[in-house]
Write an enzyme that holds these catalytic residues in place. Structure first.
Site, PDB file in Angstrom:
ATOM      1  N   MET A 163       0.822  -1.204   0.000  1.00 32.45           N
ATOM      2  CA  MET A 163       0.000   0.000   0.000  1.00 32.45           C
ATOM      3  C   MET A 163       0.863   1.264   0.000  1.00 32.45           C
ATOM      4  O   MET A 163       2.057   1.222   0.275  1.00 32.45           O
ATOM      5  CB  MET A 163      -0.927  -0.012   1.211  1.00 32.45           C
ATOM      6  CG  MET A 163      -1.901  -1.173   1.227  1.00 32.45           C
ATOM      7  SD  MET A 163      -2.956  -1.220   2.685  1.00 32.45           S
ATOM      8  CE  MET A 163      -4.009   0.206   2.400  1.00 32.45           C
ATOM      9  N   HIS A 164       0.230   2.387  -0.324  1.00 35.45           N
ATOM     10  CA  HIS A 164       0.776   3.749  -0.148  1.00 35.45           C
ATOM     11  C   HIS A 164       1.837   4.160  -1.156  1.00 35.45           C
ATOM     12  O   HIS A 164       2.214   5.325  -1.198  1.00 35.45           O
ATOM     13  CB  HIS A 164       1.360   3.937   1.261  1.00 35.45           C
ATOM     14  CG  HIS A 164       0.542   3.402   2.370  1.00 35.45           C
ATOM     15  ND1 HIS A 164      -0.782   3.741   2.553  1.00 35.45           N
ATOM     16  CD2 HIS A 164       0.850   2.529   3.374  1.00 35.45           C
ATOM     17  CE1 HIS A 164      -1.246   3.111   3.628  1.00 35.45           C
ATOM     18  NE2 HIS A 164      -0.285   2.368   4.128  1.00 35.45           N
TER      19      HIS A 164
ATOM     20  N   ASP B 268      -2.721  -4.716   0.252  1.00 32.88           N
ATOM     21  CA  ASP B 268      -2.287  -6.021   0.769  1.00 32.88           C
ATOM     22  C   ASP B 268      -2.918  -6.382   2.101  1.00 32.88           C
ATOM     23  O   ASP B 268      -3.191  -7.549   2.359  1.00 32.88           O
ATOM     24  CB  ASP B 268      -0.757  -6.117   0.826  1.00 32.88           C
ATOM     25  CG  ASP B 268      -0.111  -5.024   1.671  1.00 32.88           C
ATOM     26  OD1 ASP B 268      -0.809  -4.154   2.227  1.00 32.88           O
ATOM     27  OD2 ASP B 268       1.136  -5.039   1.763  1.00 32.88           O
TER      28      ASP B 268
END
Length: 513
Positions: free
Chosen positions: A81-82, A241
């Site tokens: 992520m991110h 995830d």
């Protein structure tokens, strides 16, 4: 019978999984790629490596599982992520992607809070505070530090969504991963026009947002040829995830919580309604279950702390394991078993890459506290395992403060493979812990989403109910539980005692190099 693929774009490699609609796993493969750390606290990757690994992974599972390409009916995507992938007007990558564990955006986080009107107003808008790992600070960092590159930006994608673009030619994301950008109105499950405006960003650089089961596009002819699949296969939204891993663990109803002790550690709780910690210590994101939410906390170096020990201090065990043809973690665990709970007052703070939950402190660092002449290698190893588990308990405590029910904790990740560490988690959490029949995590979760999104099940909740079951259970040991309850308050106090020192040391490092 139909086959569904799950592709998980991880930090160290991409995992691909092939699954029958019954939940039977036919094949898995993982292809690794490098991670770049050009400066302390920086973490980057080349998105082309993710696509190359995805191609290899799909071809490998088709061959390994003896799957006919025509049997594949859907693909689900998960990923770290991110991260931020910046594309220009030709849809070409402008610079290496900034990852979730990149810590360079401290100044940009402060800028976001200021522009939003303060931390409380920011949380009111997007349910979360500004953290260095999130996507929005990375976009501002590019604008502040590499303005010529920022001027070229036409689209910003998350890691899995870059692979989606390679598969379908579509710019799209879904609610669970979009929540981690800090730019999503989590309550309304759409981009936050209010915050985007305050940050002087153009919303056109953000992709369309879908629910996680929704079909977001179909395999193009070029992608199909690269993968060895027919053109037109549906690609569903998938999930970040953590949300995808929760689907893979069956965390789709209230009261069931997952604790994933991987490189990072995550405690994840399903919530039927949006619930926000006013202090912003845990994340409130959209779940990959339609119109549901989740609360999660992230420990940046959980089992990763033990991996660091193995790599840097455990060479003797690594060499011995090679001779015995076993995993070196088995030898490390045997050393830890020889030591009593609490390690005679030795604590390890697992802040090797800063910490997110509950401290949100990029300057925090790992350390042993309480060393004496009595302590040996077994104490060091066990204290790392205990420290990572205490850090996970920090999140569990906050979730319970929010009155989110916790009736069962489902374990996964490297820390779930060892019965010793599973029992330690039961004792430190004070909860019954279980493992399930599926151990493939996010890749399995998005394969289930693909099955649900293409009609094999009416929704992902039904998919989980039909494929996932509990296979082992451990209850807390009363005596050991009391020991850990005595030590845990000291663990919590140590960060507070060292917080100022961490910041001052970081300032000195920046000054003298």
């Amino acid at each position: 019978m139909s086959v569904f693929l799950g592709i998980d774009i991880g930090t160290s490699g991409t995992k691909t999984l092939a699954m029958r609609e019954t939940g039977e796993i036919l094949a898995t493969s993982t292809f690794d790629y490098p991670l770049s750390n050009p400066r302390p606290g920086w973490s980057e990757q080349d998105p082309a490596d993710w696509w190359a690994a995805s191609i290899k992974g799909v071809r490998a599972v088709l061959k390994q599982g003896k799957i006919k390409p025509a049997e594949v009916k859907g693909i689900g995507l998960s990923g770290q992520m991110h991260g931020s992938v910046f594309l220009d007007k030709k849809s070409e990558v402008i610079r290496p992607a900034l990852l979730w564990n990149d810590q360079r955006t401290v100044a940009e986080c402060a800028e976001i809070e200021k522009r939003a009107g303060g931390r409380k107003k920011l949380i009111d808008m997007v349910a979360n505070p500004a953290l260095t790992g999130f996507t929005a600070p990375k976009i501002l960092w590019l604008r502040n530090n590499e303005p010529k590159k920022f001027d070229k930006v036409v689209q910003v994608l998350l890691p899995k969504d870059y692979v989606r673009f390679c598969l379908t030619g579509e710019f799209a994301t879904e609610v669970s991963d979009a929540s981690g950008t800090l730019l999503l109105d989590v309550a309304k499950r759409k981009w936050s026009d209010a915050l985007i405006s305050k940050l002087d960003l153009d919303s056109s650089i953000l992709p369309k947002v879908y629910e996680s089961e929704d079909i977001t596009g179909k395999l193009t002819a070029a992608a199909a040829e690269a993968l060895g699949l027919p053109e037109g296969i549906a690609v569903v939204g998938g999930g970040g995830d953590q949300a995808a891993g929760a689907i893979g663990n069956g965390i789709v109803k209230s009261g069931v919580v997952s604790a994933t002790m991987g490189t990072s550690g995550v405690v994840f709780a399903h919530s039927d309604a949006m619930q926000v910690d006013p202090q912003g210590r845990v994340h409130t994101f959209c779940h990959a279950v339609r119109n549901q939410w989740h609360v999660m906390g992230c420990v940046l170096s959980a089992a990763g702390s033990l991996q660091w020990y193995r790599n840097q201090l455990g060479q003797a065990e690594v060499q011995a394991a090679k001779k015995q043809k076993i995993d070196p973690y088995e030898l490390l665990t045997e050393q830890a078993k020889e030591v009593g709970a609490g390690c005679e007052g030795l604590f390890f703070l697992p802040y090797l890459t800063g910490e997110r939950t509950p401290h949100a402190d990029p300057h925090a660092r790992g350390c042993w506290i309480g060393l004496s002449l009595r302590h040996g290698r077994g104490h060091l190893v066990r204290s790392i395992m205990e420290g990572a588990t205490y850090a996970m308990r920090d999140t569990l405590e906050i979730i319970q403060e929010m009155e989110i029910p916790v009736r069962q904790v489902r374990l996964s990740g490297g820390g779930a493979r060892s019965e010793f560490w599973r029992q330690m988690q039961a004792d430190i959490y004070g909860k019954t812990v279980v493992t399930i029949n599926a151990e493939e995590g996010p890749a399995y979760g998005v394969a289930l989403l693909a099955a649900a999104g293409t009609g094999a099940y009416k929704n992902v909740v039904e998919a989980c109910q039909n494929t996932i079951s509990v296979v082992s259970e451990l209850k807390p040991d009363g005596k050991t539980r009391k020991v850990y309850n005595s030590y845990y308050p000291h663990y919590r106090n140590l960060y507070q005692s060292l917080k100022t020192d961490f910041a001052e040391i970081a300032a000195t490092v920046d000054k003298v190099g």
